[in-house]
Design an enzyme around this catalytic site. Sequence first.
Site, PDB file in Angstrom:
ATOM      1  N   GLU A   1      73.445  55.756   3.161  1.00 24.55           N
ATOM      2  CA  GLU A   1      73.422  54.781   4.245  1.00 24.55           C
ATOM      3  C   GLU A   1      74.122  53.474   3.882  1.00 24.55           C
ATOM      4  O   GLU A   1      74.720  52.830   4.752  1.00 24.55           O
ATOM      5  CB  GLU A   1      71.979  54.487   4.671  1.00 24.55           C
ATOM      6  CG  GLU A   1      71.283  55.624   5.374  1.00 24.55           C
ATOM      7  CD  GLU A   1      70.521  56.551   4.427  1.00 24.55           C
ATOM      8  OE1 GLU A   1      69.781  57.424   4.911  1.00 24.55           O
ATOM      9  OE2 GLU A   1      70.676  56.398   3.198  1.00 24.55           O
TER      10      GLU A   1
ATOM     11  N   PHE B   1      54.269  57.860   7.671  1.00 24.38           N
ATOM     12  CA  PHE B   1      55.355  58.398   6.839  1.00 24.38           C
ATOM     13  C   PHE B   1      56.700  57.813   7.276  1.00 24.38           C
ATOM     14  O   PHE B   1      57.048  57.853   8.453  1.00 24.38           O
ATOM     15  CB  PHE B   1      55.383  59.925   6.956  1.00 24.38           C
ATOM     16  CG  PHE B   1      56.514  60.560   6.202  1.00 24.38           C
ATOM     17  CD1 PHE B   1      56.553  60.544   4.815  1.00 24.38           C
ATOM     18  CD2 PHE B   1      57.558  61.170   6.885  1.00 24.38           C
ATOM     19  CE1 PHE B   1      57.604  61.134   4.121  1.00 24.38           C
ATOM     20  CE2 PHE B   1      58.617  61.754   6.201  1.00 24.38           C
ATOM     21  CZ  PHE B   1      58.631  61.730   4.812  1.00 24.38           C
ATOM     22  N   GLN B   2      57.406  57.257   6.340  1.00 23.67           N
ATOM     23  CA  GLN B   2      58.721  56.636   6.544  1.00 23.67           C
ATOM     24  C   GLN B   2      58.670  55.490   7.553  1.00 23.67           C
ATOM     25  O   GLN B   2      59.660  55.211   8.244  1.00 23.67           O
ATOM     26  CB  GLN B   2      59.766  57.677   6.946  1.00 23.67           C
ATOM     27  CG  GLN B   2      60.134  58.605   5.797  1.00 23.67           C
ATOM     28  CD  GLN B   2      61.382  59.419   6.036  1.00 23.67           C
ATOM     29  OE1 GLN B   2      61.780  59.670   7.172  1.00 23.67           O
ATOM     30  NE2 GLN B   2      62.029  59.832   4.944  1.00 23.67           N
TER      31      GLN B   2
ATOM     32  N   LYS C   1      60.816  56.251  17.704  1.00 29.26           N
ATOM     33  CA  LYS C   1      61.292  57.580  18.109  1.00 29.26           C
ATOM     34  C   LYS C   1      60.895  57.934  19.531  1.00 29.26           C
ATOM     35  O   LYS C   1      61.688  58.534  20.276  1.00 29.26           O
ATOM     36  CB  LYS C   1      60.766  58.643  17.138  1.00 29.26           C
ATOM     37  CG  LYS C   1      61.306  60.037  17.453  1.00 29.26           C
ATOM     38  CD  LYS C   1      60.828  61.076  16.448  1.00 29.26           C
ATOM     39  CE  LYS C   1      61.399  62.449  16.808  1.00 29.26           C
ATOM     40  NZ  LYS C   1      60.949  63.485  15.852  1.00 29.26           N
TER      41      LYS C   1
ATOM     42  N   MET D   1      82.784  40.589 -15.684  1.00 29.03           N
ATOM     43  CA  MET D   1      82.476  39.208 -15.357  1.00 29.03           C
ATOM     44  C   MET D   1      81.267  38.698 -16.130  1.00 29.03           C
ATOM     45  O   MET D   1      81.276  37.575 -16.656  1.00 29.03           O
ATOM     46  CB  MET D   1      82.241  39.056 -13.846  1.00 29.03           C
ATOM     47  CG  MET D   1      82.117  37.608 -13.398  1.00 29.03           C
ATOM     48  SD  MET D   1      83.599  36.626 -13.762  1.00 29.03           S
ATOM     49  CE  MET D   1      84.629  37.028 -12.359  1.00 29.03           C
TER      50      MET D   1
END
Length: 556
Positions: free
Chosen positions: A51, A113-114, A163, A464
């Site tokens: 993602e 969940f999630q 959803k 760096m």
Amino acid sequence: MKLNGAQIVVECLKEQGVDYLFGYPGAATINIYDELYKSREDITHILTSHEQGASHAADGYARSTGKVGVCLATSGPGATNLVTGIATAYMDSVPMVAITGNVSIPMLGKDSFQEVDIQGITFPITKHNYMVKDVNILADVIREAFYIAKSGRPGPVLIDIPKDITSMTAEYTRKEPKVYDKPQNFHIPEKLVEIINKAKRPMIIAGGGVIRAGASEALMTFVDKTKSAVANTLMGIGATPYDHPLYTGNIGMHGSLTSNRLVNECDLLMVIGARFSDRVVGNEHKFAKEATIVHFDVDPAEINKNVVVHEHVIGDIETVLTMLNEVIIDKDAPEWVEHVAYMKKEFGHQVNYDTVNVPHMLKRIAAHCKPTDIVTTDVGQHQMWTAQHYPFMFPNRFLTSGGLGTMGYGLGAAMGAQFANRKDRVVMITGDGSFKMNFNEIITAVKHKLPIKIFIMNNNALGMVRQWQNLFYEDRFSSTDLGEDIEYVGFAKSLGAEGFVIDTVDQIDDVIEKAFSSNKVSVINCRVATESNVYPMVPPGFAIHEAIDQPDQIGK
């Protein structure tokens, strides 16, 4: 007509002219993906490997086109994986709409969940964000999100959609996108016009706001009329043609000595579409002490935030500059113009053409490229060298993470830019450390036959940080020496890309030609010295005019 929420999302994307959508599906967005499947002839969905790659691709698409980039992720980890890309876009004022799914409304707040509060997480890094709990407002929310993302000072907007909203129905009527009309009612103070006309040693710092406003042409007219020296911030590179006689290079911590020193010699400093970043200003107590400072910005929150200025104008940069160009005099300042030319000659960046080093590589890559080709970078030494040495001639051709400094940005951005600019070459400059952050997106680029050219400036180190350890920490190289841990040619070929190595000077042009003639993703392993440091550099606490170009100057 009645549509469900998923259909409304897709129809609104069509309204807004979205042609590419970058994302990764999941349970919370499965209804939206089902509608995208049905509309695949209108909207091309690009399945990225992660993602974060989707968010950077949307960012690169937006920067290279000026249009709104769009990314889509599911709930929980899918949504949080977008956060770095959203923050990158926010810091650099990039127009983006990020759409996330969430658990159904009855499951919110129950640690389902999630489930994650992505609206709360992204509140500080978005222009605006929404959680849509009523399908009847979904279409208007999406339309408003696109308008907010591109209006005023651009930036990312997040829409979180539970959803069950995607399966509920509502009345939908197609609408034309709302056009952002730049305000025209700016007041240009007579005092400001007088200050500009009387200045004998004027200088401009042009930032990313010039590019976002499409104001590069107006800026150059302003430069030519005022005879101002002009430097670019990292985000402003490309706003000014590299070969313009009054262009003095980038400015700040690793800016050109010319730009950094002229800031303390000018009598008028005009900062246009930039926010006086700490990386640009250095020690603010010693910054531009001889100058009257004027700030032009579209965002009133930036005025006097980091540096207190003498005059300011709040407004769209293109409109403001166009109005100023109509009222200021066409100045003749031969002494200042000659002094700028002298400073450029005396303090210009030097390149060693006897070894394989990053500035040398950049000059040769540029020699094989067209001025309209697009260059993306990751973050680190290679990024600073690119800003110093690559001859950018046009805006929206240099894509890099400035404000957030996101390692791993470059490949996703290169993909987004290549999808949006099929006829242009896209070159990615990266370091071996940054490359490892998101090199999984090579899979995406190979799948879609994107001929991106990836030059890894491989110094076997996190360059760096190692530079700071070298200069300020007595060579205690803690966790920055990487060694030769990847055989890049074999790695590239294993993913379906092509791989090349540059070890010697006489290989440079031949390898670049071979890579550029290939229609595949090409990974070029450029072996450069571990010990190379980026100069000039402004040490901590120093003013930018006190930049050093040798390590033994620290403390002097």
